[in-house]
Design an enzyme around this catalytic site. Structure first.
Site, PDB file in Angstrom:
ATOM      1  N   HIS A   1     -27.657  16.254  31.167  1.00 52.01           N
ATOM      2  CA  HIS A   1     -27.921  15.408  30.008  1.00 52.01           C
ATOM      3  C   HIS A   1     -27.419  13.987  30.133  1.00 52.01           C
ATOM      4  O   HIS A   1     -27.521  13.224  29.179  1.00 52.01           O
ATOM      5  CB  HIS A   1     -27.299  16.019  28.749  1.00 52.01           C
ATOM      6  CG  HIS A   1     -28.058  17.182  28.217  1.00 52.01           C
ATOM      7  ND1 HIS A   1     -29.142  17.035  27.376  1.00 52.01           N
ATOM      8  CD2 HIS A   1     -27.910  18.506  28.408  1.00 52.01           C
ATOM      9  CE1 HIS A   1     -29.612  18.230  27.071  1.00 52.01           C
ATOM     10  NE2 HIS A   1     -28.885  19.139  27.685  1.00 52.01           N
TER      11      HIS A   1
ATOM     12  N   LYS B   1     -38.242  11.178  16.610  1.00 52.27           N
ATOM     13  CA  LYS B   1     -38.294  11.487  15.170  1.00 52.27           C
ATOM     14  C   LYS B   1     -38.825  10.295  14.376  1.00 52.27           C
ATOM     15  O   LYS B   1     -39.622  10.461  13.450  1.00 52.27           O
ATOM     16  CB  LYS B   1     -36.898  11.859  14.649  1.00 52.27           C
ATOM     17  CG  LYS B   1     -36.257  13.050  15.333  1.00 52.27           C
ATOM     18  CD  LYS B   1     -34.758  13.109  14.964  1.00 52.27           C
ATOM     19  CE  LYS B   1     -33.990  14.031  15.873  1.00 52.27           C
ATOM     20  NZ  LYS B   1     -32.525  13.856  15.735  1.00 52.27           N
TER      21      LYS B   1
ATOM     22  N   LYS C   1     -27.272   6.788  15.322  1.00 52.51           N
ATOM     23  CA  LYS C   1     -26.962   7.653  16.459  1.00 52.51           C
ATOM     24  C   LYS C   1     -25.466   7.569  16.677  1.00 52.51           C
ATOM     25  O   LYS C   1     -24.785   6.755  16.051  1.00 52.51           O
ATOM     26  CB  LYS C   1     -27.724   7.202  17.713  1.00 52.51           C
ATOM     27  CG  LYS C   1     -27.618   5.697  17.994  1.00 52.51           C
ATOM     28  CD  LYS C   1     -28.469   5.262  19.178  1.00 52.51           C
ATOM     29  CE  LYS C   1     -29.956   5.154  18.851  1.00 52.51           C
ATOM     30  NZ  LYS C   1     -30.810   5.986  19.664  1.00 52.51           N
ATOM     31  N   ARG C   2     -24.923   8.390  17.592  1.00 54.91           N
ATOM     32  CA  ARG C   2     -23.514   8.269  17.904  1.00 54.91           C
ATOM     33  C   ARG C   2     -23.185   6.813  18.266  1.00 54.91           C
ATOM     34  O   ARG C   2     -24.006   6.120  18.866  1.00 54.91           O
ATOM     35  CB  ARG C   2     -23.154   9.194  19.081  1.00 54.91           C
ATOM     36  CG  ARG C   2     -23.051  10.644  18.685  1.00 54.91           C
ATOM     37  CD  ARG C   2     -22.047  10.872  17.575  1.00 54.91           C
ATOM     38  NE  ARG C   2     -20.694  10.675  18.044  1.00 54.91           N
ATOM     39  CZ  ARG C   2     -19.863  11.658  18.339  1.00 54.91           C
ATOM     40  NH1 ARG C   2     -20.228  12.912  18.216  1.00 54.91           N
ATOM     41  NH2 ARG C   2     -18.630  11.398  18.747  1.00 54.91           N
TER      42      ARG C   2
ATOM     43  N   LYS D   1     -25.106   2.634  23.839  1.00 53.66           N
ATOM     44  CA  LYS D   1     -26.192   2.631  22.861  1.00 53.66           C
ATOM     45  C   LYS D   1     -26.349   1.256  22.181  1.00 53.66           C
ATOM     46  O   LYS D   1     -27.308   1.012  21.469  1.00 53.66           O
ATOM     47  CB  LYS D   1     -25.978   3.740  21.822  1.00 53.66           C
ATOM     48  CG  LYS D   1     -26.196   5.159  22.386  1.00 53.66           C
ATOM     49  CD  LYS D   1     -25.852   6.226  21.358  1.00 53.66           C
ATOM     50  CE  LYS D   1     -26.006   7.663  21.829  1.00 53.66           C
ATOM     51  NZ  LYS D   1     -27.406   8.145  21.836  1.00 53.66           N
TER      52      LYS D   1
ATOM     53  N   THR E   1     -33.692  11.511  21.366  1.00 52.39           N
ATOM     54  CA  THR E   1     -34.661  12.291  20.583  1.00 52.39           C
ATOM     55  C   THR E   1     -34.835  11.629  19.230  1.00 52.39           C
ATOM     56  O   THR E   1     -35.857  11.817  18.576  1.00 52.39           O
ATOM     57  CB  THR E   1     -34.195  13.747  20.389  1.00 52.39           C
ATOM     58  OG1 THR E   1     -32.834  13.737  19.936  1.00 52.39           O
ATOM     59  CG2 THR E   1     -34.328  14.541  21.674  1.00 52.39           C
TER      60      THR E   1
HETATM   61  C1  LIG Z   1     -31.626  13.402  16.589  1.00 54.96           C
HETATM   62  C2  LIG Z   1     -30.210  13.300  16.270  1.00 54.96           C
HETATM   63  C3  LIG Z   1     -29.319  12.764  17.194  1.00 54.96           C
HETATM   64  C4  LIG Z   1     -29.765  12.173  18.517  1.00 54.96           C
HETATM   65  O1  LIG Z   1     -30.092  10.833  18.302  1.00 54.96           O
HETATM   66  P1  LIG Z   1     -30.301   9.801  19.507  1.00 54.96           P
HETATM   67  O2  LIG Z   1     -30.847   8.597  18.828  1.00 54.96           O
HETATM   68  O3  LIG Z   1     -31.316  10.433  20.414  1.00 54.96           O
HETATM   69  O4  LIG Z   1     -29.003   9.588  20.128  1.00 54.96           O
HETATM   70  C5  LIG Z   1     -27.978  12.702  16.862  1.00 54.96           C
HETATM   71  N1  LIG Z   1     -27.532  13.149  15.672  1.00 54.96           N
HETATM   72  C6  LIG Z   1     -28.363  13.665  14.755  1.00 54.96           C
HETATM   73  C7  LIG Z   1     -27.815  14.122  13.453  1.00 54.96           C
HETATM   74  C8  LIG Z   1     -29.730  13.759  15.006  1.00 54.96           C
HETATM   75  O5  LIG Z   1     -30.539  14.269  14.090  1.00 54.96           O
END
Ligand SMILES: *Cc1c(COP(=O)(O)O)cnc(C)c1O
Length: 832
Positions: free
Chosen positions: A372, A674, A562-563, A568, A670
């Site tokens: 990952h 979304k 995101k985190r 990032k 991911t």
């Molecule tokens: C989808 C999702 C992530 C992953 O987000 P990235 O933008 O791909 O880092 C992290 N936390 C939650 C709650 C999510 O739904």
């Protein structure tokens, strides 16, 4: 075991007829009185929630039994998904939608003057994961169930999941997430399914009756793993996939020893020590902390899962362990469960007395490993001394695997000592075990999670392994389940799509292509934009409530969630916001497009820079939001406690999706999928799955900026100097000076000096300065396009229409074909 006879003895009951409101009402009242023990006349919303959960759980359980009977009867090959993390999100609405009984349930509840949405709000998010990796595991279970792949998930039932976050004085504060405090009606505890997990002790070697060498692991300290099951059922006629989570319990005889000495307090202390094993999830995404408790957690969950897998296998295949790779496959979600490889070797060698060669052949053919991350600091390694003390037998096995492996390598690459050093499972200099190398050597397939990531894995992380194992490395691009991320999180858009093209997309996302022809249809596009507007209003209400910031009505909702991590690049975004702020102040009459910039995300508690970035965002928000010159054209909001439930509101209510990691650092992402699925346009770098998103939606429908992964590498090789950008770009220089000199924190002017110094003197590891200008220009293009609402709508609709590839259903089909070699079950007959 003869399943037909038992089928006659115990036929599965007829389900409730959900189309009959009176029947549903009776079932609700009965469940509330008999199971929950509450008088419906005085029940709270929380008690209604528990009632619905128990009622639904009964139906899930039934589906679970249909599935299990079918699987045993047909002796199907099974997939075991081992993951330290799961982020499944709230369950109640999911199951109502999966069973397609949401309207019926809503109507029945209305008869009792209860509101289904309020009831759903009572549920706590199971926060058993950090971020993307945990959410991926949850999307995969949903897709396996929906597509009928016989799967099981294994994980840990953390008593305290991911911490909850509040923002106090602009700073992240962590709070214990006691998500089980009020019980979890979705889980079933299996008191009879327990396994001992051993630690410590020593190994004795001896020759058995046949004269072959055997090993015995003795004088261990044991902990009990107890199973808790949560049923994941798919959409419509899906099958059931069991998620089995392990909880640690102390062994009883252990306590007794102290009791006999009359030492009650020590007995209890020992009990709590062993039970701390499943107490808490380490809140770190991509960076790892080599603590002993974490290693123990990894082994605890691996050992219990393998014992359970062996028990189930031997029930149907007594005495034929050689069949194992034909009948099961174990997918390792990152290296966290990689100890499963030496553990399986140990079971086959020491408990089942197989020869080394046989055991190794079985093991290698049973495992597959998903990588990952490319970040070196995230590649797991453990001190040999720690492994030796906790898992002495596994350490012996790892040494032997390594010895035989390096022998083979030496034959292929004679005289290349450096290569040998890099490929070794042991880092001799640092005296550590390399878990990624172990996972590669012990698996039949290794996959990355997006095209670019898989290529870089082969080229940069495992080049020697790629030559040595020509067909081992494959790609499976990540995906998300459209059931959660469109059907459930955006009901109005889901309904519009169903009206336009039918509902086949719910289980076959490629069907969204049919929307392409609507991209310029005036009435469709008007409704599409009205729905976006509604979602933004709902989003704005949440933001106002959660962080007291009033979004600008009609503005572009620019969303970065995101985190929080340097790679990032939330910092790049906030620097861009500051530049925008400066432009507005310099020219108050300019008609810069109004924007609401939204951030959310958690930082690892000990991650100094990430925490500074959170604070900077909040400090910038404080100034910008209250400046009379800018407050009607620029707002900044940091929404606390990012989790699945907040994502479900933030994502449908976004116009612009920020996916701006340094090229070559984000494995897939991911979140990006979304957003696009919900009609947000992406501004992003050519990183992770952004590249494939661009391929699908077309380059005219996405905003790409910045260096490519190859350019990043080349620039670094040349000797990247961030000062060049600082000196050459006055706007960038002004922004950095303001942040460094305390413009946003006059009470403590040096607060952000370390952030800026990290960029200038520190070398700017993630190349924010190199990408700044290109990012600014691309943001201007975003503004220009947004002014043309018709064209924006067209592009947004085309994004939705072209998201077919990014369904986790496609990911799961690919795993099934290229890695697992499992086939879909025809769904067993359900009552509904
Ligand atoms: C989808 C999702 C992530 C992953 O987000 P990235 O933008 O791909 O880092 C992290 N936390 C939650 C709650 C999510 O739904």
């Amino acid at each position: 075991m003869n399943h037909e006879i038992r089928e006659e003895l115990f036929p599965l009951s007829k389900c409730l007829d959900f189309d009959n409101v009176e029947d549903v009402k009776t079932a609700l009242v009965n469940t509330m009185i008999r199971v929950v023990g509450v008088d419906p006349q005085i029940a709270s919303p929380r008690e209604w929630y528990v009632t619905l959960a128990y009622l639904m759980r009964g139906h899930l359980s039934e589906r679970g039994m249909h599935t299990a009977r079918d699987q045993y009867g047909k002796d199907l090959k099974r997939v075991y998904y081992l993951s330290m993390e799961y982020l499944p999100g709230r369950r109640l609405m999911k199951h109502l939608l999966d069973m397609r009984i949401e309207p019926q349930m809503r109507a029945a509840l209305a008869c009792f003057k209860q509101d289904l949405d309020e009831i759903c709000e009572q549920e706590k998010d199971p926060a058993l994961g950090n971020g993307g990796l945990g959410r991926l595991a949850a999307c995969f279970l949903d897709s396996m169930a929906t597509q009928g792949y016989p799967g099981y998930g294994y994980g840990i039932r953390y008593e305290f999941g991911m911490f909850s976050q509040t923002i106090e004085n602009g700073q992240q504060v962590e709070h214990a997430e006691n998500w089980l405090q009020e019980g979890n009606p979705w889980e079933v505890v299996r008191h009879e399914i327990t396994y001992p997990v051993r630690f410590g002790g020593r190994v004795v070697h001896f020759n058995d009756e046949l004269g072959t060498e055997s090993a015995r692991w003795i004088e261990t300290t044991d902990v009990i793993a107890e199973a808790y099951d949560i049923m994941e059922t798919g959409y419509g006629d899906g099958i059931a996939v069991t998620l089995r989570l392990w909880s640690a319990r102390s062994t009883q005889d252990f306590d007794l020893r102290y009791f006999n000495e009359g030492n009650y307090i020590d007995a209890v202390k020992e009990k709590t020590v062993s039970e701390t094993l499943s107490k808490v999830l380490y809140p770190m995404d991509t960076t790892l902390m080599g603590q002993e408790l974490r290693l123990k957690q990894e082994y605890f969950f691996v050992s219990a899962s393998l014992q359970d897998i062996f028990r189930r296998f031997r029930k149907t295949h007594p005495g034929s362990l050689r069949l194992l790779p034909e009948k099961i496959v174990i997918q390792l979600n990152d290296t966290h469960p990689a100890l499963a490889i030496p553990e399986m070797m140990r079971l086959l060698l020491d408990e089942h007395k197989l020869s080394w060669d046989e055991a190794w052949c079985i093991t290698r053919n049973t495992f597959a490993y998903t990588n990952h991350t490319l970040l070196p600091e995230a590649l797991e390694t453990w001190p040999i001394s720690m492994m030796q003390a906790l898992l002495p037998r596994h350490m012996e096995i790892i040494y032997k695997i390594n010895h035989l492996f390096l022998q083979e390598v030496r034959r292929t690459f004679p005289g290349d000592g450096d290569k040998l050093k890099r490929m070794s499972l042991i880092d001799d200099e640092r005296q550590r075990v390399r878990m990624a190398n172990l996972a590669v050597v012990g698996s039949s397939r290794v996959n990355g999670v997006a095209e670019l990531h898989s290529r870089l894995l082969r080229e940069r992380v495992f080049p020697e392994f790629d030559v040595f194992y020509p067909n081992k490395f494959v790609n499976v691009t990540n995906g998300v389940t459209q059931r959660r991320w469109l059907l459930q999180s955006n009901p109005p858009l889901a309904e519009l799509i169903c009206e336009a093209i039918g509902d086949a997309w719910i289980t076959d996302l490629n069907r969204l292509r049919d929307l392409e022809s609507m991209a310029e249809d005036a009435s469709f596009s008007k409704r599409f934009m009205e729905i976006k507007d509604q979602a933004k209003k709902r989003n704005a209400a949440m933001i106002a409530q959660r962080c007291g910031v009033a979004a600008i009505p009609g503005s572009l909702f620019d969303t970065h969630i995101k985190r929080i991590h340097e790679y990032k690049r939330q910092l790049l975004n906030i620097l861009q916001v500051v530049a925008r702020y400066n432009r507005l102040r310099a020219n108050p009459s300019s008609d810069l497009l109004p924007r609401t910039v939204i951030f959310a995300g958690k930082s690892a508690p000990g991650y100094f820079m990430a925490k500074k970035i959170i604070r900077l965002i909040n400090d910038v928000a404080e100034i910008v939001n209250h400046d009379p010159i800018t407050r009607d054209s620029l707002k900044v909001a940091f929404v606390p406690n990012y989790n699945i439930s907040t994502a479900e509101i933030l994502i449908p209510g976004a116009d612009l999706s920020e996916q701006i990691s340094t090229a070559g650092t984000e494995a897939s992402g991911t979140g990006n999928m979304k957003f696009a699925l919900n009609g947000a346009l992406t501004i992003g770098t050519l990183d992770g799955a952004n590249i494939e998103i661009r391929e699908e939606v077309g380059e005219e429908n996405i905003f790409i900026f910045g260096l490519t992964a190859a350019e990043v590498a080349a620039r670094k090789a040349q000797g990247y100097n961030p000062w060049d950008y600082y000196n050459a770009d006055p706007e960038l220089r002004q922004v950095l000076d303001m942040v460094r000199d305390g413009f946003f924190c006059c009470e403590e002017p040096d607060r952000y000096r370390p952030l800026v110094e990290n960029l200038l003197q520190g070398g700017d590891a993630f190349m924010l300065l190199a990408d700044f200008r290109s990012y600014m220009e691309t943001q201007e293009n975003v503004d220009t396009l947004y002014r043309d609402q018709k064209l924006w709508a067209k592009k947004a609709i085309l994004n939705v229409a072209r998201m077919g590839k990014f369904s986790s259903d496609r990911s799961i089909h690919t795993y099934a074909q290229d890695i697992w070699d499992v086939t879909q079950m025809t769904p067993p007959p359900h009552c509904k």
